[in-house]
Design a protein around this motif. Structure first.
Motif, PDB file in Angstrom:
ATOM      1  N   GLU A   1      42.143   3.785  59.808  1.00 30.19           N
ATOM      2  CA  GLU A   1      41.119   3.648  58.775  1.00 30.19           C
ATOM      3  C   GLU A   1      40.212   4.874  58.744  1.00 30.19           C
ATOM      4  OE1 GLU A   1      40.264  -1.164  58.356  1.00 30.19           O
ATOM      5  OE2 GLU A   1      39.316  -0.040  59.977  1.00 30.19           O
ATOM      6  N   ARG A   2      39.861   5.385  59.906  1.00 22.28           N
ATOM      7  CA  ARG A   2      38.960   6.540  59.974  1.00 22.28           C
ATOM      8  C   ARG A   2      39.670   7.816  59.546  1.00 22.28           C
ATOM      9  NH1 ARG A   2      36.820   6.487  65.792  1.00 22.28           N
ATOM     10  NH2 ARG A   2      35.408   8.114  65.057  1.00 22.28           N
ATOM     11  N   PHE A   3      40.956   7.970  59.921  1.00 26.31           N
ATOM     12  CA  PHE A   3      41.719   9.105  59.417  1.00 26.31           C
ATOM     13  C   PHE A   3      41.680   9.111  57.887  1.00 26.31           C
ATOM     14  CE2 PHE A   3      44.890   9.348  63.234  1.00 26.31           C
ATOM     15  CZ  PHE A   3      43.933  10.000  63.987  1.00 26.31           C
ATOM     16  N   ASN A   4      41.924   7.948  57.302  1.00 27.16           N
ATOM     17  CA  ASN A   4      41.946   7.842  55.847  1.00 27.16           C
ATOM     18  C   ASN A   4      40.588   8.209  55.252  1.00 27.16           C
ATOM     19  OD1 ASN A   4      43.039   6.633  53.155  1.00 27.16           O
ATOM     20  ND2 ASN A   4      41.129   5.543  53.521  1.00 27.16           N
ATOM     21  N   GLU A   5      39.502   7.723  55.876  1.00 34.33           N
ATOM     22  CA  GLU A   5      38.168   8.014  55.346  1.00 34.33           C
ATOM     23  C   GLU A   5      37.872   9.503  55.389  1.00 34.33           C
ATOM     24  OE1 GLU A   5      33.477   7.036  56.340  1.00 34.33           O
ATOM     25  OE2 GLU A   5      35.056   5.795  57.227  1.00 34.33           O
ATOM     26  N   HIS A   6      38.228  10.158  56.479  1.00 29.62           N
ATOM     27  CA  HIS A   6      37.898  11.565  56.619  1.00 29.62           C
ATOM     28  C   HIS A   6      38.794  12.463  55.766  1.00 29.62           C
ATOM     29  CE1 HIS A   6      36.066  10.389  60.736  1.00 29.62           C
ATOM     30  NE2 HIS A   6      35.215  10.252  59.754  1.00 29.62           N
ATOM     31  N   LEU A   7      40.024  12.003  55.480  1.00 27.93           N
ATOM     32  CA  LEU A   7      40.911  12.802  54.646  1.00 27.93           C
ATOM     33  C   LEU A   7      40.705  12.530  53.160  1.00 27.93           C
ATOM     34  CD1 LEU A   7      44.447  12.928  56.324  1.00 27.93           C
ATOM     35  CD2 LEU A   7      43.060  14.856  55.586  1.00 27.93           C
ATOM     36  N   ASN A   8      40.536  11.260  52.812  1.00 28.18           N
ATOM     37  CA  ASN A   8      40.499  10.860  51.406  1.00 28.18           C
ATOM     38  C   ASN A   8      39.104  10.536  50.903  1.00 28.18           C
ATOM     39  OD1 ASN A   8      43.329  11.064  51.287  1.00 28.18           O
ATOM     40  ND2 ASN A   8      43.571   8.988  52.061  1.00 28.18           N
TER      41      ASN A   8
ATOM     42  N   VAL B   1      50.692  -3.304  57.498  1.00 24.85           N
ATOM     43  CA  VAL B   1      49.461  -2.732  56.958  1.00 24.85           C
ATOM     44  C   VAL B   1      49.337  -1.247  57.296  1.00 24.85           C
ATOM     45  CG1 VAL B   1      46.946  -2.799  57.132  1.00 24.85           C
ATOM     46  CG2 VAL B   1      48.228  -4.925  56.943  1.00 24.85           C
ATOM     47  N   ALA B   2      49.654  -0.885  58.548  1.00 23.18           N
ATOM     48  CA  ALA B   2      49.400   0.478  59.021  1.00 23.18           C
ATOM     49  C   ALA B   2      50.443   1.478  58.549  1.00 23.18           C
ATOM     50  CB  ALA B   2      49.333   0.482  60.546  1.00 23.18           C
ATOM     51  N   GLU B   3      51.702   1.073  58.460  1.00 20.88           N
ATOM     52  CA  GLU B   3      52.778   2.008  58.145  1.00 20.88           C
ATOM     53  C   GLU B   3      52.574   2.738  56.815  1.00 20.88           C
ATOM     54  OE1 GLU B   3      55.905   4.137  56.980  1.00 20.88           O
ATOM     55  OE2 GLU B   3      55.458   3.589  59.068  1.00 20.88           O
ATOM     56  N   PRO B   4      52.338   2.035  55.691  1.00 21.69           N
ATOM     57  CA  PRO B   4      52.158   2.783  54.433  1.00 21.69           C
ATOM     58  C   PRO B   4      50.910   3.667  54.422  1.00 21.69           C
ATOM     59  CG  PRO B   4      51.746   0.424  54.111  1.00 21.69           C
ATOM     60  CD  PRO B   4      52.348   0.583  55.466  1.00 21.69           C
ATOM     61  N   LEU B   5      49.835   3.215  55.081  1.00 17.27           N
ATOM     62  CA  LEU B   5      48.610   4.017  55.116  1.00 17.27           C
ATOM     63  C   LEU B   5      48.810   5.270  55.953  1.00 17.27           C
ATOM     64  CD1 LEU B   5      45.663   4.329  54.331  1.00 17.27           C
ATOM     65  CD2 LEU B   5      45.036   2.861  56.264  1.00 17.27           C
ATOM     66  N   LEU B   6      49.468   5.126  57.094  1.00 16.59           N
ATOM     67  CA  LEU B   6      49.706   6.288  57.949  1.00 16.59           C
ATOM     68  C   LEU B   6      50.689   7.251  57.284  1.00 16.59           C
ATOM     69  CD1 LEU B   6      48.902   7.497  60.628  1.00 16.59           C
ATOM     70  CD2 LEU B   6      50.708   6.175  61.745  1.00 16.59           C
ATOM     71  N   SER B   7      51.669   6.722  56.562  1.00 17.15           N
ATOM     72  CA  SER B   7      52.607   7.591  55.838  1.00 17.15           C
ATOM     73  C   SER B   7      51.888   8.412  54.780  1.00 17.15           C
ATOM     74  CB  SER B   7      53.711   6.747  55.187  1.00 17.15           C
ATOM     75  OG  SER B   7      54.565   6.180  56.163  1.00 17.15           O
ATOM     76  N   SER B   8      50.929   7.799  54.089  1.00 17.51           N
ATOM     77  CA  SER B   8      50.186   8.540  53.058  1.00 17.51           C
ATOM     78  C   SER B   8      49.334   9.635  53.689  1.00 17.51           C
ATOM     79  CB  SER B   8      49.315   7.585  52.239  1.00 17.51           C
ATOM     80  OG  SER B   8      48.207   7.114  52.996  1.00 17.51           O
ATOM     81  N   ILE B   9      48.807   9.384  54.873  1.00 18.16           N
ATOM     82  CA  ILE B   9      48.020  10.396  55.577  1.00 18.16           C
ATOM     83  C   ILE B   9      48.916  11.557  55.993  1.00 18.16           C
ATOM     84  CG2 ILE B   9      46.704  10.854  57.691  1.00 18.16           C
ATOM     85  CD1 ILE B   9      45.648   7.944  57.433  1.00 18.16           C
ATOM     86  N   GLU B  10      50.096  11.246  56.505  1.00 17.16           N
ATOM     87  CA  GLU B  10      51.042  12.296  56.903  1.00 17.16           C
ATOM     88  C   GLU B  10      51.465  13.127  55.691  1.00 17.16           C
ATOM     89  OE1 GLU B  10      53.008   9.885  60.706  1.00 17.16           O
ATOM     90  OE2 GLU B  10      53.787   9.592  58.678  1.00 17.16           O
ATOM     91  N   GLN B  11      51.634  12.488  54.557  1.00 18.23           N
ATOM     92  CA  GLN B  11      51.986  13.229  53.348  1.00 18.23           C
ATOM     93  C   GLN B  11      50.856  14.154  52.921  1.00 18.23           C
ATOM     94  OE1 GLN B  11      53.031   9.801  50.949  1.00 18.23           O
ATOM     95  NE2 GLN B  11      55.224  10.212  51.163  1.00 18.23           N
TER      96      GLN B  11
ATOM     97  N   TRP C   1      53.471  16.599  55.617  1.00 16.15           N
ATOM     98  CA  TRP C   1      54.527  16.192  56.527  1.00 16.15           C
ATOM     99  C   TRP C   1      55.447  15.193  55.834  1.00 16.15           C
ATOM    100  CZ3 TRP C   1      51.696  14.622  61.716  1.00 16.15           C
ATOM    101  CH2 TRP C   1      51.043  15.746  62.253  1.00 16.15           C
ATOM    102  N   LYS C   2      56.663  15.143  56.295  1.00 16.43           N
ATOM    103  CA  LYS C   2      57.527  14.032  55.965  1.00 16.43           C
ATOM    104  C   LYS C   2      57.092  12.851  56.824  1.00 16.43           C
ATOM    105  CE  LYS C   2      62.348  12.494  56.030  1.00 16.43           C
ATOM    106  NZ  LYS C   2      63.742  12.868  56.377  1.00 16.43           N
ATOM    107  N   PRO C   3      56.852  11.657  56.242  1.00 18.66           N
ATOM    108  CA  PRO C   3      56.391  10.517  57.038  1.00 18.66           C
ATOM    109  C   PRO C   3      57.295  10.251  58.234  1.00 18.66           C
ATOM    110  CG  PRO C   3      56.217  10.002  54.716  1.00 18.66           C
ATOM    111  CD  PRO C   3      56.926  11.328  54.803  1.00 18.66           C
ATOM    112  N   LEU C   4      56.663  10.064  59.378  1.00 17.44           N
ATOM    113  CA  LEU C   4      57.400   9.893  60.631  1.00 17.44           C
ATOM    114  C   LEU C   4      57.814   8.437  60.828  1.00 17.44           C
ATOM    115  CD1 LEU C   4      55.095  12.140  62.853  1.00 17.44           C
ATOM    116  CD2 LEU C   4      57.259  12.772  61.772  1.00 17.44           C
ATOM    117  N   THR C   5      58.449   7.878  59.820  1.00 13.52           N
ATOM    118  CA  THR C   5      58.905   6.491  59.922  1.00 13.52           C
ATOM    119  C   THR C   5      59.918   6.369  61.058  1.00 13.52           C
ATOM    120  OG1 THR C   5      60.570   6.966  58.253  1.00 13.52           O
ATOM    121  CG2 THR C   5      58.517   5.974  57.492  1.00 13.52           C
ATOM    122  N   GLY C   6      59.834   5.269  61.774  1.00 11.63           N
ATOM    123  CA  GLY C   6      60.705   5.065  62.923  1.00 11.63           C
ATOM    124  C   GLY C   6      60.085   5.501  64.235  1.00 11.63           C
TER     125      GLY C   6
END
Length: 409
Positions: free
Chosen positions: A341-348, A200-210, A214-219
């Protein structure tokens, strides 16, 4: 975070619906709505017998839950169903200014409005009357705003104890006919995520990094990524308002930016820099700034200037709701997901309620409300007791939280 800025109309008190048929009918729809909208699949209630004893004795009951998610009031319907008793709920006036359907349903569920930008005598009188007559349990969220962090409790607002004491005075005046007392009952709501955090968190955090280019910090472990994103978001606001990213601890940087946002307006409108919780500081500013705006007689340039002050106050409150070291200090699955979730709300600007989740409601020990406040005590004794119990109950239920274990690659 619920928006702080509705000023488009003069406030009118919205009283509660007092019948019992509508609350009972609508309660059948709550579990499905919780699942579809908030991802809450199950609600468990513990300690309801403490409230039943007060009901049998005919006492006035003030329920004082923590307030960490928009679903809290609906989750409490599980406690209402367990007690076979509808509640009245004091709710922010902006919730009644949405759709007519939302306002209709809120009233039918027993909610009534409170205008937080002024002294709402009608709402206070309604609350006191509900308690003094013991018509139903009354729910007031004493934090006064969403914390958006289940393990962090905002400073409690004194209006809660004022209402309880005023109701106790009214009961004492009627003591010849009744032995009724007023009891505050702390209620802790704990949410637990039961899904696959990484999925659940990985794709949401990647979209925030984008969004940050940023290049998503996968790994990279989620906790490390969250710390980096949080630092970057704070630095962006420091650049915007202070001219450069600041040095120091996260807590010191947050406080420096909050004061930069609030102090100039406080000096103008309140004549001095305020102390206490940021929520209370923002509330006092809004009470000073808003009345003339609502009247609609200000020049456009002045309206724009005040809007800028209100927007900065909203940002200050938003910053204050990020407890420092919240994730890194204790990386539970739930803290990680709350923060993303809060990062996403404040950015998007969009709210996400990721599931599946379950909720635990734990009822604390009833606290008798005195008709008089002990002025020898530094803090309000009733508020202090409520806060102590809420923190203890939340700490106890934290044993159910899963600790984050990074995926092994």
């Amino acid at each position: 975070m619920a928006k702080l800025l509705p000023v488009d109309s003069r406030y009118q008190f919205v009283p509660p619906h007092t019948g019992s048929l509508w609350p009972r009918l609508l309660s059948w729809l709550v579990p499905g709505h919780l699942q579809r909208t908030y991802g809450v699949q199950e609600v468990r209630v513990e300690g309801a017998e403490r409230i039943r004893e007060l009901q049998r004795a005919g006492h006035g009951i003030l329920l004082t839950p923590n307030h960490c998610r928009m679903s809290d009031a609906l989750v409490l319907q599980a406690l209402s169903a367990d007690l076979d008793q509808p509640f009245h709920v004091m709710a922010s006036s902006h919730l009644f200014r949405g759709s007519r359907l939302q306002s209709f349903l809120l009233r039918r569920m027993g909610a009534f409005s409170i205008y937080r930008e002024g002294i709402d005598r009608a709402a206070v009188e309604q609350a006191v009357s509900i308690l003094a007559t013991a018509s139903r349990p009354l729910v007031i969220f004493p934090e006064g705003a969403l914390s958006q962090a289940n393990d962090s409790l905002n400073a409690l607002q004194e209006g809660v104890s004022f209402i309880a004491r005023t109701a106790a005075v009214r009961c004492r005046r009627q003591s010849e006919a009744s032995a009724r007392q007023i009891f505050a009952v702390p209620v802790a709501i704990r949410y637990l995520f039961d899904g696959d955090l990484e999925a659940v968190a990985e794709p949401l955090l990647s979209s925030i990094e984008q969004r940050l280019s940023w290049k998503p910090l996968t790994g990279v472990p989620l906790v490390e990524r969250i710390v980096r994103v949080g630092g970057a978001l704070l630095a962006l606001k420091e650049l915007e308002y202070l001219g450069s990213a600041q040095a120091g601890t996260l807590a010191a940087r947050q406080q420096r930016l909050i004061d930069h946002l609030l102090v100039p307006a406080e000096l103008e409108w309140l004549k001095s820099q305020q102390t206490g919780s940021v929520i209370a500081r923002v509330r006092d500013l809004r009470r000073a700034i808003l009345p003339d705006m609502i009247e609609g007689q200000l020049p456009a340039a002045e309206m724009d200037r005040r809007w800028a002050q209100l927007n900065q106050a909203e940002l200050a409150q938003s910053l204050s709701l990020y407890p420092s070291d919240y994730v890194a200090g204790d990386p539970t699955v739930d803290r990680i997901l709350e923060t993303i979730e809060r990062f996403n709300e404040h950015l998007n600007g969009t709210e996400l309620h990721l599931g599946p989740r379950r909720a635990i409601i734990e009822v604390g020990e009833p606290i008798a409300a005195s008709a008089q406040r002990d002025r020898s005590a530094g803090a309000d004794p009733l508020l202090a007791s409520i806060e102590q119990q809420l923190k203890s109950l939340l700490q106890r239920s934290s044993v159910h939280c899963r600790r984050y274990q990074p995926a092994v690659s």
